[in-house]
Design a protein around this motif. Structure first.
Motif, PDB file in Angstrom:
ATOM      1  N   PHE A   1      37.716  35.401  44.453  1.00 18.24           N
ATOM      2  CA  PHE A   1      37.572  36.508  45.399  1.00 18.24           C
ATOM      3  C   PHE A   1      36.378  37.388  45.038  1.00 18.24           C
ATOM      4  O   PHE A   1      35.688  37.900  45.930  1.00 18.24           O
ATOM      5  CB  PHE A   1      38.850  37.339  45.451  1.00 18.24           C
ATOM      6  CG  PHE A   1      39.938  36.702  46.270  1.00 18.24           C
ATOM      7  CD1 PHE A   1      39.763  36.476  47.622  1.00 18.24           C
ATOM      8  CD2 PHE A   1      41.134  36.318  45.692  1.00 18.24           C
ATOM      9  CE1 PHE A   1      40.759  35.889  48.399  1.00 18.24           C
ATOM     10  CE2 PHE A   1      42.138  35.734  46.451  1.00 18.24           C
ATOM     11  CZ  PHE A   1      41.949  35.516  47.805  1.00 18.24           C
ATOM     12  N   TYR A   2      36.128  37.563  43.746  1.00 19.73           N
ATOM     13  CA  TYR A   2      34.986  38.399  43.373  1.00 19.73           C
ATOM     14  C   TYR A   2      33.667  37.714  43.714  1.00 19.73           C
ATOM     15  O   TYR A   2      32.714  38.368  44.157  1.00 19.73           O
ATOM     16  CB  TYR A   2      35.033  38.740  41.890  1.00 19.73           C
ATOM     17  CG  TYR A   2      34.117  39.887  41.534  1.00 19.73           C
ATOM     18  CD1 TYR A   2      34.428  41.183  41.929  1.00 19.73           C
ATOM     19  CD2 TYR A   2      32.940  39.689  40.822  1.00 19.73           C
ATOM     20  CE1 TYR A   2      33.588  42.248  41.629  1.00 19.73           C
ATOM     21  CE2 TYR A   2      32.099  40.743  40.518  1.00 19.73           C
ATOM     22  CZ  TYR A   2      32.426  42.020  40.920  1.00 19.73           C
ATOM     23  OH  TYR A   2      31.590  43.071  40.632  1.00 19.73           O
ATOM     24  N   LEU A   3      33.604  36.392  43.522  1.00 19.43           N
ATOM     25  CA  LEU A   3      32.395  35.665  43.902  1.00 19.43           C
ATOM     26  C   LEU A   3      32.199  35.720  45.408  1.00 19.43           C
ATOM     27  O   LEU A   3      31.071  35.895  45.893  1.00 19.43           O
ATOM     28  CB  LEU A   3      32.476  34.213  43.427  1.00 19.43           C
ATOM     29  CG  LEU A   3      31.305  33.311  43.822  1.00 19.43           C
ATOM     30  CD1 LEU A   3      29.976  33.898  43.369  1.00 19.43           C
ATOM     31  CD2 LEU A   3      31.492  31.898  43.255  1.00 19.43           C
ATOM     32  N   GLY A   4      33.293  35.572  46.180  1.00 18.68           N
ATOM     33  CA  GLY A   4      33.178  35.685  47.638  1.00 18.68           C
ATOM     34  C   GLY A   4      32.662  37.048  48.052  1.00 18.68           C
ATOM     35  O   GLY A   4      31.800  37.164  48.931  1.00 18.68           O
ATOM     36  N   PHE A   5      33.178  38.096  47.404  1.00 14.17           N
ATOM     37  CA  PHE A   5      32.707  39.459  47.673  1.00 14.17           C
ATOM     38  C   PHE A   5      31.213  39.582  47.376  1.00 14.17           C
ATOM     39  O   PHE A   5      30.453  40.159  48.151  1.00 14.17           O
ATOM     40  CB  PHE A   5      33.505  40.448  46.831  1.00 14.17           C
ATOM     41  CG  PHE A   5      32.794  41.747  46.568  1.00 14.17           C
ATOM     42  CD1 PHE A   5      32.607  42.671  47.584  1.00 14.17           C
ATOM     43  CD2 PHE A   5      32.312  42.040  45.308  1.00 14.17           C
ATOM     44  CE1 PHE A   5      31.941  43.875  47.343  1.00 14.17           C
ATOM     45  CE2 PHE A   5      31.655  43.232  45.053  1.00 14.17           C
ATOM     46  CZ  PHE A   5      31.452  44.148  46.080  1.00 14.17           C
ATOM     47  N   ALA A   6      30.769  39.032  46.241  1.00 13.31           N
ATOM     48  CA  ALA A   6      29.367  39.148  45.842  1.00 13.31           C
ATOM     49  C   ALA A   6      28.451  38.413  46.819  1.00 13.31           C
ATOM     50  O   ALA A   6      27.351  38.894  47.124  1.00 13.31           O
ATOM     51  CB  ALA A   6      29.182  38.591  44.430  1.00 13.31           C
TER      52      ALA A   6
ATOM     53  N   GLY B   1      30.032  35.032  36.392  1.00 15.91           N
ATOM     54  CA  GLY B   1      28.614  35.066  36.070  1.00 15.91           C
ATOM     55  C   GLY B   1      27.754  34.911  37.312  1.00 15.91           C
ATOM     56  O   GLY B   1      26.743  35.616  37.480  1.00 15.91           O
ATOM     57  N   THR B   2      28.156  33.994  38.200  1.00 14.22           N
ATOM     58  CA  THR B   2      27.423  33.813  39.450  1.00 14.22           C
ATOM     59  C   THR B   2      27.516  35.065  40.317  1.00 14.22           C
ATOM     60  O   THR B   2      26.536  35.489  40.948  1.00 14.22           O
ATOM     61  CB  THR B   2      27.976  32.604  40.222  1.00 14.22           C
ATOM     62  OG1 THR B   2      27.921  31.437  39.383  1.00 14.22           O
ATOM     63  CG2 THR B   2      27.160  32.343  41.481  1.00 14.22           C
ATOM     64  N   ALA B   3      28.713  35.670  40.360  1.00 12.70           N
ATOM     65  CA  ALA B   3      28.894  36.899  41.133  1.00 12.70           C
ATOM     66  C   ALA B   3      28.014  38.023  40.592  1.00 12.70           C
ATOM     67  O   ALA B   3      27.377  38.757  41.359  1.00 12.70           O
ATOM     68  CB  ALA B   3      30.364  37.321  41.118  1.00 12.70           C
TER      69      ALA B   3
ATOM     70  N   PHE C   1      23.275  41.475  40.833  1.00  8.64           N
ATOM     71  CA  PHE C   1      22.032  41.865  40.157  1.00  8.64           C
ATOM     72  C   PHE C   1      20.838  41.684  41.094  1.00  8.64           C
ATOM     73  O   PHE C   1      19.910  42.516  41.103  1.00  8.64           O
ATOM     74  CB  PHE C   1      21.851  41.027  38.891  1.00  8.64           C
ATOM     75  CG  PHE C   1      20.616  41.364  38.112  1.00  8.64           C
ATOM     76  CD1 PHE C   1      20.579  42.457  37.256  1.00  8.64           C
ATOM     77  CD2 PHE C   1      19.475  40.575  38.233  1.00  8.64           C
ATOM     78  CE1 PHE C   1      19.434  42.773  36.545  1.00  8.64           C
ATOM     79  CE2 PHE C   1      18.321  40.882  37.520  1.00  8.64           C
ATOM     80  CZ  PHE C   1      18.310  41.979  36.670  1.00  8.64           C
ATOM     81  N   GLN C   2      20.842  40.609  41.876  1.00  4.40           N
ATOM     82  CA  GLN C   2      19.750  40.376  42.822  1.00  4.40           C
ATOM     83  C   GLN C   2      19.685  41.481  43.876  1.00  4.40           C
ATOM     84  O   GLN C   2      18.592  41.904  44.280  1.00  4.40           O
ATOM     85  CB  GLN C   2      19.923  39.011  43.494  1.00  4.40           C
ATOM     86  CG  GLN C   2      19.640  37.834  42.572  1.00  4.40           C
ATOM     87  CD  GLN C   2      19.847  36.499  43.260  1.00  4.40           C
ATOM     88  OE1 GLN C   2      20.358  36.435  44.384  1.00  4.40           O
ATOM     89  NE2 GLN C   2      19.472  35.419  42.597  1.00  4.40           N
ATOM     90  N   VAL C   3      20.853  41.949  44.313  1.00  6.25           N
ATOM     91  CA  VAL C   3      20.864  43.059  45.270  1.00  6.25           C
ATOM     92  C   VAL C   3      20.258  44.294  44.617  1.00  6.25           C
ATOM     93  O   VAL C   3      19.459  45.019  45.232  1.00  6.25           O
ATOM     94  CB  VAL C   3      22.306  43.346  45.740  1.00  6.25           C
ATOM     95  CG1 VAL C   3      22.326  44.569  46.665  1.00  6.25           C
ATOM     96  CG2 VAL C   3      22.888  42.144  46.458  1.00  6.25           C
ATOM     97  N   TRP C   4      20.637  44.545  43.381  1.00  7.69           N
ATOM     98  CA  TRP C   4      20.135  45.715  42.651  1.00  7.69           C
ATOM     99  C   TRP C   4      18.612  45.685  42.514  1.00  7.69           C
ATOM    100  O   TRP C   4      17.930  46.684  42.702  1.00  7.69           O
ATOM    101  CB  TRP C   4      20.819  45.776  41.291  1.00  7.69           C
ATOM    102  CG  TRP C   4      20.262  46.809  40.346  1.00  7.69           C
ATOM    103  CD1 TRP C   4      19.637  47.978  40.664  1.00  7.69           C
ATOM    104  CD2 TRP C   4      20.276  46.754  38.920  1.00  7.69           C
ATOM    105  NE1 TRP C   4      19.260  48.659  39.530  1.00  7.69           N
ATOM    106  CE2 TRP C   4      19.642  47.916  38.435  1.00  7.69           C
ATOM    107  CE3 TRP C   4      20.772  45.829  38.005  1.00  7.69           C
ATOM    108  CZ2 TRP C   4      19.478  48.184  37.080  1.00  7.69           C
ATOM    109  CZ3 TRP C   4      20.629  46.092  36.656  1.00  7.69           C
ATOM    110  CH2 TRP C   4      19.989  47.262  36.205  1.00  7.69           C
TER     111      TRP C   4
END
Length: 211
Positions: free
Chosen positions: A45-50, A118-120, A125-128
């Motif tokens: 779910f966290y990866l989906g959110f990211a 880690g992928t999330a 990080f890319q958004v940041w």
């Protein structure tokens, strides 16, 4: 985001019953299995959110991505209910301490969790670093650091110490998730995370009227 928070809530609720020294071992085992619906699904779910947060529309259109996000947790949850992830329980002063099984399944879980989280974190990080929206960059920075800190400390206590044969500490990942929650609340209050902004409302939107 709501689904990930629901995973943490279920996980934390079940810990209440596991960390009561007076409950029988069978009760601790039952609530550990129920809580696995949360802690074994949280990475997906966290990866989906990211991915949504980073607007990876091309990735989100692939059925294989959804299969990975759904099937891997289901496989691990089935393994947990079969006693292949956590198989024994040690009674401590704080309650029952779940002990990882001596099988490949705990390491499969650690690998899955680290890969997905880690992928999330990379997506956030890319958004940041790359988002043209300054407000969104600030949101991503708060979310990134709060999750990085809570995940790193949680994995160290819940996975590294047990691997070294140290079991006298309770599992802390669900408590340390409060660090991430604080980062999320800060992003909401300070940087309008999850708030609907005027620029996000379509021009042709016609709100319903009482007529």
């Amino acid at each position: 985001c709501a689904a990930f928070i629901s995973c943490l809530a279920l996980w934390r609720l079940c810990r209440v019953f596991i960390y009561i020294p007076q409950v029988p071992e069978a009760t601790a085992k039952l609530f550990t299995n129920i809580s696995s619906l949360g802690w074994l699904s949280s990475g997906s779910f966290y990866l989906g959110f990211a991915l949504v947060f980073n607007e990876k529309k091309a990735v989100l259109k692939k059925k294989s991505v959804y299969l990975a996000l759904i099937l891997l947790p289901l496989l691990l949850i089935s393994a947990q209910w079969a006693g292949l992830v956590v198989d024994t329980y040690k009674k401590e002063s704080f309650g029952w301490k779940p002990i990882l099984a001596k099988s490949p399944w705990p390491w499969i879980f650690v690998g899955y969790f680290m890969l997905f989280m880690g992928t999330a974190l990379r997506e956030i990080f890319q958004v940041w670093r790359k988002s043209p929206d300054q407000r969104k960059r600030k949101q991503a920075r708060s979310i990134f650091f709060s999750m990085l800190i809570s995940a790193a400390i949680g994995l160290s206590i819940d996975a590294l110490l047990p691997a070294l044969g140290i079991h006298r500490y309770p599992n802390m990942s669900n408590f340390l998730a409060l660090i991430w929650a604080m980062g999320l609340v800060y992003a909401m209050a300070r940087h309008k995370f999850l708030a609907i902004m005027p620029g996000e409302i379509p021009d042709n939107f016609n709100p319903p009227t009482l007529d």
